[in-house]
Design an enzyme around this catalytic site. Structure first.
Site, short mmCIF file in Angstrom:
data_model
loop_
_atom_site.label_atom_id
_atom_site.label_comp_id
_atom_site.label_asym_id
_atom_site.label_seq_id
_atom_site.Cartn_x
_atom_site.Cartn_y
_atom_site.Cartn_z
N CYS A 1 47.13 27.29 47.19
CA CYS A 1 46.99 28.35 48.21
C CYS A 1 46.98 27.76 49.60
O CYS A 1 47.48 28.36 50.55
CB CYS A 1 45.72 29.14 47.95
SG CYS A 1 44.28 28.08 47.76
N GLU B 1 39.91 35.71 47.74
CA GLU B 1 40.57 34.46 48.14
C GLU B 1 42.04 34.65 47.85
O GLU B 1 42.43 34.71 46.69
CB GLU B 1 40.05 33.28 47.31
CG GLU B 1 38.64 32.84 47.62
CD GLU B 1 38.53 32.04 48.90
OE1 GLU B 1 39.50 32.02 49.69
OE2 GLU B 1 37.46 31.45 49.12
N LYS C 1 38.03 37.41 33.78
CA LYS C 1 39.39 37.75 33.32
C LYS C 1 40.32 36.67 33.90
O LYS C 1 40.72 36.73 35.05
CB LYS C 1 39.76 39.13 33.87
CG LYS C 1 40.80 39.90 33.07
CD LYS C 1 42.14 39.23 32.90
CE LYS C 1 43.05 39.34 34.11
NZ LYS C 1 44.28 38.51 33.97
P1 NAD Z 1 48.09 37.19 41.10
O1 NAD Z 1 47.55 37.98 42.23
O2 NAD Z 1 49.37 37.61 40.49
O3 NAD Z 1 47.05 37.16 39.90
C1 NAD Z 1 45.73 36.71 40.08
C2 NAD Z 1 44.85 37.37 39.05
O4 NAD Z 1 44.82 38.77 39.30
C3 NAD Z 1 45.33 37.21 37.61
O5 NAD Z 1 44.22 37.04 36.76
C4 NAD Z 1 46.01 38.54 37.32
O6 NAD Z 1 46.02 38.90 35.96
C5 NAD Z 1 45.12 39.47 38.12
N1 NAD Z 1 45.77 40.74 38.47
C6 NAD Z 1 47.09 40.99 38.67
N2 NAD Z 1 47.27 42.31 38.95
C7 NAD Z 1 46.04 42.88 38.94
C8 NAD Z 1 45.57 44.20 39.15
N3 NAD Z 1 46.41 45.21 39.42
N4 NAD Z 1 44.24 44.43 39.06
C9 NAD Z 1 43.38 43.44 38.79
N5 NAD Z 1 43.76 42.17 38.55
C10 NAD Z 1 45.08 41.89 38.63
O7 NAD Z 1 48.14 35.68 41.61
P2 NAD Z 1 48.60 34.40 40.80
O8 NAD Z 1 50.08 34.42 40.74
O9 NAD Z 1 47.85 34.24 39.53
O10 NAD Z 1 48.08 33.22 41.77
C11 NAD Z 1 48.79 32.81 42.85
C12 NAD Z 1 48.19 33.40 44.12
O11 NAD Z 1 46.81 33.05 44.20
C13 NAD Z 1 48.83 32.82 45.36
O12 NAD Z 1 49.05 33.85 46.28
C14 NAD Z 1 47.76 31.86 45.89
O13 NAD Z 1 47.82 31.62 47.26
C15 NAD Z 1 46.51 32.56 45.50
N6 NAD Z 1 45.37 31.61 45.46
C16 NAD Z 1 44.45 31.65 46.46
C17 NAD Z 1 43.38 30.74 46.48
C18 NAD Z 1 42.36 30.75 47.58
O14 NAD Z 1 41.33 30.11 47.42
N7 NAD Z 1 42.57 31.46 48.67
C19 NAD Z 1 43.29 29.80 45.46
C20 NAD Z 1 44.25 29.78 44.45
C21 NAD Z 1 45.29 30.70 44.46
#
Ligand code: NAD
Length: 508
Positions: free
Chosen positions: A309, A274, A198
């Site tokens: 991140c 992550e 997803k």
């Molecule tokens: P997000 O948490 O808003 O979304 C990430 C994913 O989760 C998306 O596919 C989204 O549709 C899904 N999602 C959202 N709500 C959900 C729910 N209730 N249930 C299941 N899935 C759900 O994050 P984002 O804005 O897409 O990405 C940015 C974040 O990702 C930042 O906090 C960044 O630090 C983190 N990130 C971490 C790493 C790492 O390796 N640690 C790498 C890249 C990004």
């Protein structure tokens, strides 16, 4: 066209390629080897953040589509077409998959650039080479995953087998669309699992192409499925599904916590998380090369528009070199990243992923000003790019670690410089955060470097560099940055489970 042959494309070429690709975007879901519309017929728009134009109306997957995809993945897993074939056969398919990603680099680069605004140069120099490396590394690991025979009772043989988990649900973010997806699907597939991916709703385009290429490489139908849709509907349904053995999630800490709840509310599935970061870089006054350190600090916060991140967003600087550090940062950093059209190969700074992100980042900048930090440059959007979600590189000085800009993940091109007095205070400030993804340490003193490596609470520590590494390096966090480890053999292993077989021997 392959990576090697597109390195010298100019803007006109990229624009004409992008125009061609935009005319025939695949918008359907990819389930059981076929493109299908969402059962409910819903659609959502994916927008180009460079100009606000709608790229495509994507099929919006919901619970019923997740059910269908999980059922296809479960059937494929149980049939053994992927999970039970000889490891080297799986390896060969993944090698072909990696070669096809390379062969289709031009199209894949354009898809992510249009969808999330990443400069095309970054797609060519960073994202796509890393995607290919990841698939190759995990392919190489397929037959290196070993069980064991333990040293035990003379009348028994004890074997520990490594087996795949079953259906793995992958939920990915938009900041490196293809790469974050690949960090999940490549080890999951290499270990013999089947996958339902997803992707983030802000960047849904390239995942479908990735799944098509896997099948073109000989991957069986149902092994790699893609359901686009929103997190609160499709993502949640996947994480709550009782036939999903593991959720591999990359995204915000807030949603990571929900994933843990969903696992508990359903089948106690495994989770690999992550999440976010607020990574410190500690610049001691005895660092070997200030010029190099400042250059690295600039790259470490402004590359990928700060949407990283592990971005080095808190720059902790020893008071004796504070003024010189800030002076050099202003001189070099103010114009190092210039907003531009992402398809232009000379652009190194695109827009943020959407207007919502732009407004959130500008709001954080306002909080920095009102809480008393010194704004050295930036703090606004470029006037000539008003049509897109752009924010200028921004530097705050005189930041204290209790300000909002030092505590919350900004996920934009905003650096905060925090002065400190001595290594003990540096460590106290560095660790005073809920996050623990990455850290940088700059010093010429090997003892101090090793002391700081031990004392810092972060999953990845770089000494006298930032963001270096290769596929052998476990990437993941401490504390609320999550607990998964990407890349590396540890990642591959995390998509398997052990089975202990104790065999009693009779005499003669
Ligand atoms: P997000 O948490 O808003 O979304 C990430 C994913 O989760 C998306 O596919 C989204 O549709 C899904 N999602 C959202 N709500 C959900 C729910 N209730 N249930 C299941 N899935 C759900 O994050 P984002 O804005 O897409 O990405 C940015 C974040 O990702 C930042 O906090 C960044 O630090 C983190 N990130 C971490 C790493 C790492 O390796 N640690 C790498 C890249 C990004």
């Amino acid at each position: 066209m392959s990576l090697a042959s597109i390195e010298n494309h100019d803007l006109t070429q990229w624009q004409s390629i992008a125009d061609g690709i935009s005319q025939q975007l695949e918008t359907r879901l990819f389930v059981d080897g076929k493109h299908v519309d969402a059962i409910g017929g819903g659609r959502f728009a994916t927008i180009n953040p460079h100009n606000g134009e709608t790229l495509a109306e994507m099929s919006e997957g919901k619970q019923e589509d997740i059910d269908l995809a999980v059922s296809a993945a479960k059937h494929a897993f149980k049939s053994g077409v992927w999970s039970k074939i000889a490891p080297r056969e799986r390896m060969e398919t993944l090698y072909r998959f990696a070669r096809l990603v390379d062969k289709n680099a031009e199209e894949l680069a354009v898809l992510d650039t249009l969808d999330m605004g990443k400069p095309i140069a970054d797609m060519i120099d960073v994202d796509l080479p890393s995607v290919i490396d990841t698939i190759q590394f995990m392919a190489e690991g397929v037959d290196k995953l070993e069980g064991s025979v333990t040293n035990t009772d003379n009348d028994a043989i004890h074997m520990v087998l490594r087996e795949p988990l079953g259906v793995v649900g992958c939920i990915s973010p938009w900041n490196y669309p293809l790469l974050m997806e690949t960090w999940k699907i490549a080890p999951a597939l290499a270990a013999g699992n089947t996958v339902v991916l997803k992707p983030a709703e802000q960047s849904p385009l390239s995942a479908i192409r990735l799944a098509e290429l896997f099948m073109e490489a000989g991957g069986p139908a149902g092994v790699f499925n893609v359901v686009n849709g929103y997190g609160e509907t499709a993502g949640k349904a996947l994480a709550l599904h009782n036939d999903v053995a593991k959720i591999s999630f990359t995204g915000s800490t807030e949603v990571g916590k929900l994933i843990l709840q969903y696992a508990g509310q359903s089948n106690m599935k495994r989770t690999g998380l992550e999440c976010g970061g607020k990574s410190p870089q500690i610049f001691m006054s005895d660092l070997p090369d200030l010029d190099h350190a400042v250059g690295s600090a600039i790259e470490g916060i402004y590359s990928n528009m700060g949407e990283v991140c592990s971005a080095g967003s808190r720059l902790l600087v020893d008071r004796p070199i504070y003024d010189e550090f800030v002076e050099q940062f202003i001189a070099k950093g103010q114009h190092a990243f210039q907003a531009g059209e992402p398809l232009d190969p000379s652009t190194n700074m695109g827009p943020l992923v959407d207007c919502e992100s732009q407004q959130r980042v500008l709001g954080m900048i306002e909080s920095g000003k009102s809480e008393g930090a010194t704004l050295h440059f930036g703090g606004d959007s470029p006037a000539d790019m008003a049509q897109g979600a752009y924010v200028n590189p921004t530097l705050f000085g005189d930041v204290s670690n209790d300000m909002t800009i030092a505590r919350q993940e900004i996920f934009g091109p905003v650096a905060s410089v925090i002065p400190f007095d001595g290594a003990d205070e540096a460590i106290a400030i560095a660790n005073d955060t809920i996050y623990g993804l990455a850290a940088g340490i700059w010093t010429s003193d090997i003892n101090r470097a090793l002391r700081l490596v031990k004392d810092i609470e972060a999953g990845v520590v770089w000494v006298n560099n930032y963001e270096d590494g290769d596929m052998t390096q476990p990437f993941g966090g401490y504390k609320q940055s999550g607990h998964a480890r990407d890349k590396c053999m540890e990642s591959l292993k995390s998509y398997t489970q052990s089975k202990s077989a104790w065999i009693r021997l009779t005499s003669g």
